[in-house]
Design an enzyme around this catalytic site. Sequence first.
Site, PDB file in Angstrom:
ATOM      1  CB  ILE A  48      35.321  20.308   9.109  1.00 49.33           C
ATOM      2  CG1 ILE A  48      35.716  19.691   7.766  1.00 49.33           C
ATOM      3  CG2 ILE A  48      34.437  21.544   8.903  1.00 49.33           C
ATOM      4  CD1 ILE A  48      34.554  19.056   7.017  1.00 49.33           C
ATOM      5  CB  THR A  67      29.162  28.141  18.381  1.00 48.63           C
ATOM      6  OG1 THR A  67      29.195  28.052  19.818  1.00 48.63           O
ATOM      7  CG2 THR A  67      29.036  26.753  17.790  1.00 48.63           C
ATOM      8  CE  LYS A  88      31.889  38.511  22.237  1.00 54.57           C
ATOM      9  NZ  LYS A  88      31.171  38.048  23.456  1.00 54.57           N
ATOM     10  CB  SER A 147      30.693  18.533  34.560  1.00 54.31           C
ATOM     11  OG  SER A 147      30.152  18.654  35.853  1.00 54.31           O
ATOM     12  CE1 TYR A 167      30.137  27.061  35.754  1.00 54.64           C
ATOM     13  CE2 TYR A 167      30.866  25.974  37.765  1.00 54.64           C
ATOM     14  CZ  TYR A 167      31.015  26.216  36.417  1.00 54.64           C
ATOM     15  OH  TYR A 167      32.034  25.616  35.724  1.00 54.64           O
ATOM     16  CE  LYS A 203      29.255  23.921  34.118  1.00 53.32           C
ATOM     17  NZ  LYS A 203      29.251  23.743  32.638  1.00 53.32           N
ATOM     18  CB  VAL A 246      41.139  26.514  33.909  1.00 55.24           C
ATOM     19  CG1 VAL A 246      41.715  27.427  32.843  1.00 55.24           C
ATOM     20  CG2 VAL A 246      41.336  25.055  33.521  1.00 55.24           C
TER      21      VAL A 246
END
Length: 467
Positions: free
Chosen positions: A49, A53, A59, A244, A267, A271, A316
Amino acid sequence: MTSPPWAGASNDDLYTVLITGANSGVGLGIGQRIIDEFLYSRPPSSHLILIPTTRSKNKSCETVLSLRRHLEKTANTSERIKSRAGANYDPQTVIARVHVLSVQVDLCDLRSIHAVADQLINGKVTDPTDVIPEVSIPRLDAVLFNAGLGGWEGLDWLKFGRQFLRRGLIQSTTFPSFKKALPAAVLDTQKLLSGEEPKSGPPPKLAEVFCANTFGHYVLAHELLPLLSRANASETPGRVVWTSSIDAGHEHLDFDDFQATKYMAPYESSKRITDLLSLTADLPSVQDVSAPYFTSPSTADKPIRPRFYLSHPGIVCTPMFPLNWFLFFWYWVVMYITRVCGSPWHTVSVYAGACATSWLALADQTELDALDAQHIKWGSSASRTGHTAPKKSEVDGWGWEGRIEDEEAIKRDDATGHLRKSKGRKYDATTLTEEQRARFENDGRRCWTELEKLRTAWEAALGRKKT
């Protein structure tokens, strides 16, 4: 009343995962990878499941449809799944084991956080595409905190040039010191209170990036304790996996500017707080300040609290950093070049960047316990050829496992290839000392103290009483 599609499955065959910020970027990659690795590793009787969010129903609908398309593609093309099933393989039997729902939450709105937690605990979860009927969620097995804001406006090209010349390509693209942070935005307290007077004195101000990245998730995990806690030690504990960043050092947090509204980069500061609260959550020296967070009248019959785990996606390429299309293309090219040059942290794609988080979500509990995984920051890593694996990350003041190790011990690391501790270290990394380790633990305690003050102050201001 219509039964849920997993009605025939036993409780042990159900696995429920919630992912914040799953409509794009790494969050969507996590959802895709959770689907794939669940199908690769779990028995044919098991059901997933998956609850991504987002901040709006539109969205949510787009995300659910995107994840279902990925599921269909995997079911129809994966040779690995086909080989497990045998000659009579039917893709529909695989598709029928994964159920994608969604809820909406704004992590910069505490009322929204409380509302979604109440919906998950006491109400029904809906399918925005109306394929699955409204269902109740019996428990949460893993909650993956991915949503967040960057708070950057661009690059300082002069600093980039200096760092590149001094540190080289790999260090400059892994630990950049040339990002320009936007001035910190502070949330409107009256909006957070919905225009009402606070029930118990004016609450503290909340900074936007701090709330989106850390505090909103912190409140959400507390509110979800009834679904994450367990009644017996024989049950697998719930998991909370915090996201993080690879570069969140001691210098990024100043307790005189805890929410980074004055002079710290928002930011990186958020983190560093994430690292500290996750890695110290169950340390004896922190227990007296963290214990109230894991305590709730609604979990009096569930004394086994959830485990905190820590991950990061590596480097990324996502639109989270503001670059025009031309610069983004070359950014993407340079990231691949850096990986080929030997960086273990340049995962580049969101699917590869999801490696560590999805592993922490789905790994067998005995495997995680044997590794003492809750005291390690796990990064998504990639070899030169793109093979991905979770890799231990060095944390400033904590090392890799919270243990004091000298250079000889680091050299004796039994990992191989790009997974070795010596691979991917920051240019100014030093061996951990007792003093640094003690300071990290003390900073963790201070973070827990500050976060608990904020949480209880806002609970009082909103007039929330635990029942």
